[in-house]
Design an enzyme around this catalytic site. Structure first.
Site, PDB file in Angstrom:
ATOM      1  N   THR A   1       0.822  -1.218   0.000  1.00  0.00           N
ATOM      2  CA  THR A   1       0.000   0.000   0.000  1.00  0.00           C
ATOM      3  C   THR A   1       0.852   1.263   0.000  1.00  0.00           C
ATOM      4  O   THR A   1       1.982   1.260   0.513  1.00  0.00           O
ATOM      5  CB  THR A   1      -0.901  -0.007   1.254  1.00  0.00           C
ATOM      6  OG1 THR A   1      -1.537   1.263   1.375  1.00  0.00           O
ATOM      7  CG2 THR A   1      -0.106  -0.234   2.536  1.00  0.00           C
ATOM      8  N   ASP A   2       0.276   2.350  -0.501  1.00  0.00           N
ATOM      9  CA  ASP A   2       0.971   3.649  -0.436  1.00  0.00           C
ATOM     10  C   ASP A   2       1.033   4.184   0.984  1.00  0.00           C
ATOM     11  O   ASP A   2       1.787   5.112   1.275  1.00  0.00           O
ATOM     12  CB  ASP A   2       0.298   4.675  -1.367  1.00  0.00           C
ATOM     13  CG  ASP A   2      -1.153   4.985  -1.005  1.00  0.00           C
ATOM     14  OD1 ASP A   2      -1.721   4.338  -0.108  1.00  0.00           O
ATOM     15  OD2 ASP A   2      -1.730   5.878  -1.661  1.00  0.00           O
ATOM     16  N   GLU A   3       0.229   3.608   1.908  1.00  0.00           N
ATOM     17  CA  GLU A   3       0.189   4.138   3.282  1.00  0.00           C
ATOM     18  C   GLU A   3       1.515   3.957   4.006  1.00  0.00           C
ATOM     19  O   GLU A   3       1.748   4.601   5.027  1.00  0.00           O
ATOM     20  CB  GLU A   3      -0.953   3.489   4.078  1.00  0.00           C
ATOM     21  CG  GLU A   3      -2.296   3.794   3.478  1.00  0.00           C
ATOM     22  CD  GLU A   3      -3.465   3.598   4.439  1.00  0.00           C
ATOM     23  OE1 GLU A   3      -3.246   3.445   5.640  1.00  0.00           O
ATOM     24  OE2 GLU A   3      -4.609   3.611   3.944  1.00  0.00           O
TER      25      GLU A   3
ATOM     26  N   TYR B   1      -2.052  -0.417  10.946  1.00  0.00           N
ATOM     27  CA  TYR B   1      -2.154  -1.090   9.639  1.00  0.00           C
ATOM     28  C   TYR B   1      -0.935  -0.781   8.768  1.00  0.00           C
ATOM     29  O   TYR B   1      -0.261  -1.686   8.279  1.00  0.00           O
ATOM     30  CB  TYR B   1      -3.444  -0.667   8.920  1.00  0.00           C
ATOM     31  CG  TYR B   1      -3.437  -0.987   7.426  1.00  0.00           C
ATOM     32  CD1 TYR B   1      -3.461  -2.302   6.989  1.00  0.00           C
ATOM     33  CD2 TYR B   1      -3.367   0.036   6.476  1.00  0.00           C
ATOM     34  CE1 TYR B   1      -3.430  -2.598   5.631  1.00  0.00           C
ATOM     35  CE2 TYR B   1      -3.340  -0.255   5.120  1.00  0.00           C
ATOM     36  CZ  TYR B   1      -3.372  -1.574   4.693  1.00  0.00           C
ATOM     37  OH  TYR B   1      -3.321  -1.870   3.356  1.00  0.00           O
TER      38      TYR B   1
ATOM     39  N   LYS C   1       2.136  -3.188   7.304  1.00  0.00           N
ATOM     40  CA  LYS C   1       2.442  -3.367   5.876  1.00  0.00           C
ATOM     41  C   LYS C   1       3.890  -2.939   5.590  1.00  0.00           C
ATOM     42  O   LYS C   1       4.591  -3.565   4.800  1.00  0.00           O
ATOM     43  CB  LYS C   1       1.472  -2.568   4.994  1.00  0.00           C
ATOM     44  CG  LYS C   1       0.040  -3.049   4.998  1.00  0.00           C
ATOM     45  CD  LYS C   1      -0.145  -4.454   4.431  1.00  0.00           C
ATOM     46  CE  LYS C   1      -0.014  -4.517   2.933  1.00  0.00           C
ATOM     47  NZ  LYS C   1      -0.400  -5.874   2.414  1.00  0.00           N
TER      48      LYS C   1
END
Ligand code: NAD
Ligand code: DAU
Length: 350
Positions: free
Chosen positions: A131-133, A156, A160
């Protein structure tokens, strides 16, 4: 016949990836491994479940012995790993679940791959869908590139980021052919209605408040899920070992503008008076640690592999609304069971 293990294939994005691979690659055997948590649903794959190159296995990536046995029994050639706990709000109330699935589960898969493939790592690929997060939050300007330093803020995104680091470390240490992609917010069919777009569609349909966190000024870069699946296909087949690609829609929206557009589309589709759905907008307490803005620079993917988003957002959102309105049975099935107690815990009783 190449055997590809796709984890999390009964989830939102995973089901689109499984469908694409089963339909486009009849010479591959696709094994979908999924624990079927609240987010996994075999209804997502009804149209391909009878295909001879598809097999579903129910199982948990946190169970190392089970994963090792699966790799040797099925002689897995490559992995596309999507299984994860994926919802930021749930990670705030239950971070450990995210450590278990997203970190430990990923390491279990890497270990099984390391042992099973040790004689020829270069003939096998481990693809981690991320993810870009992991990059944290942008200010008003700038874009995430593949070189942006990791700076996760939620449990989260921290889980990741950790799993991305493990994947890279297995490439650097053991020589596993690993690739990673970091994608922005997806939307489309089969999206679980805990996430902003499907939750809002469901609430508008049922005349319930649309909960907008804080002032609704946070920005996300939205991508149609089938464009993500197409990018995964290209990266799986063509990216160099050890590489990373950012995937994004070049499509930034503040949450409140997005919700207003959604309300307008819903008014049209439901034959409501213009402006009536927007009356449901309700500002609620902000998410803790809420990242302000995500925006992806996907120029590497565009120039190396010739990918670009195919749909304009307005068109994609309209298609998505139509899908949800035409798939009442699916929506019923995922909002029955535990959904209501999750909803009450998160938003208070409606
Ligand atoms: P999802 O929550 O819809 O689906 C996750 C799937 O993983 C479910 O089918 C679930 O049953 C399965 N799963 C969960 N724990 C498992 C376990 N222990 N063992 C086996 N299966 C398990 O998630 P999604 O939105 O489809 O996201 C898929 C992947 O893509 C995730 O890794 C996520 O981090 C990443 N991602 C998502 C987005 C997005 O916008 N949704 C964007 C970028 C990256
Ligand atoms: O950027 C990629 C990520 O996008 C993925 O890695 C995650 O798995 C996926 O869930 C998604 O994370 P977000 O937190 O951005 O998505 P979500 O739909 O939960 O929220 C989108 C924005 O809307 C965010 O700014 C929070 C806000 N929001 C969300 C919900 C559920 C609201 O204002 N109200 C809500 O009820």
């Amino acid at each position: 016949m190449k055997k590809i293990l796709i984890t999390g294939g009964a989830g939102f994005i995973g089901s689109h990836v499984v469908r694409r691979f089963v339909n486009n690659y009849p010479n591959y055997q696709i094994i979908n491994l999924d624990k079927l948590t609240y987010a996994g649903n075999l209804l997502n794959l009804k149209d391909i479940e009878q295909n001879s190159n598809y097999k579903f296995i129910k199982g948990d990536i946190v169970d190392a012995v089970f994963i090792d046995n699966l790799f040797s029994e099925e002689q897995i050639d490559s992995v596309i790993h999507l299984a994860a706990e994926s919802h930021v709000d749930r990670s705030i109330s239950n971070p450990l679940e995210f450590v278990m699935t997203n970190v430990l589960g990923t390491v279990n898969l890497l270990n099984a791959a390391r042992h099973q493939w040790k004689h020829a790592y270069n003939n096998h690929r481990f693809y981690h869908v991320s993810t870009d997060e992991v990059y944290g939050s942008l200010g008003e300007t700038g874009l995430f590139t593949e070189e942006t330093a990791y700076d996760p803020h939620s449990p989260y995104s921290a889980s990741k980021a950790s799993s991305d680091h493990f994947v890279r470390s297995y490439h650097d240490t053991y020589g596993i052919d690993a690739v990673i992609s970091n994608c922005s917010n997806n939307y489309g069919s089969f999206h679980f209605p805990e996430k902003l777009i499907p939750l809002s569609i469901n609430n508008i349909k049922n005349n319930l408040p649309i909960p907008v966190y804080g002032k609704g000024e946070n920005i996300r870069d939205w991508l149609w899920v089938e464009d993500h699946a197409r990018a995964i296909d290209l990266i799986f087949h063509q990216a160099p070992a050890g590489s990373t690609y950012n995937i994004g829609g070049n499509n930034e929206w503040t949450n409140i503008d997005l919700i207003r557009l959604l309300c307008k589309i819903m008014d049209q589709k439901l034959g409501r008076e213009p402006g009536s759905s927007a009356k449901l907008i309700t500002y609620v307490t902000d998410r803790a640690g809420h990242d302000l803005r995500y925006a992806i620079d996907s120029s590497k993917l565009q120039s190396d592999l010739g990918w670009k988003p195919s749909l304009k957002f307005e068109e994609g959102l309209e298609k998505t609304v139509e899908w949800f309105l035409n798939n009442e049975e699916w929506l019923q099935s995922v909002t029955s069971g535990n959904y209501q107690s999750y909803y009450n815990d998160q938003y208070g009783k409606s």
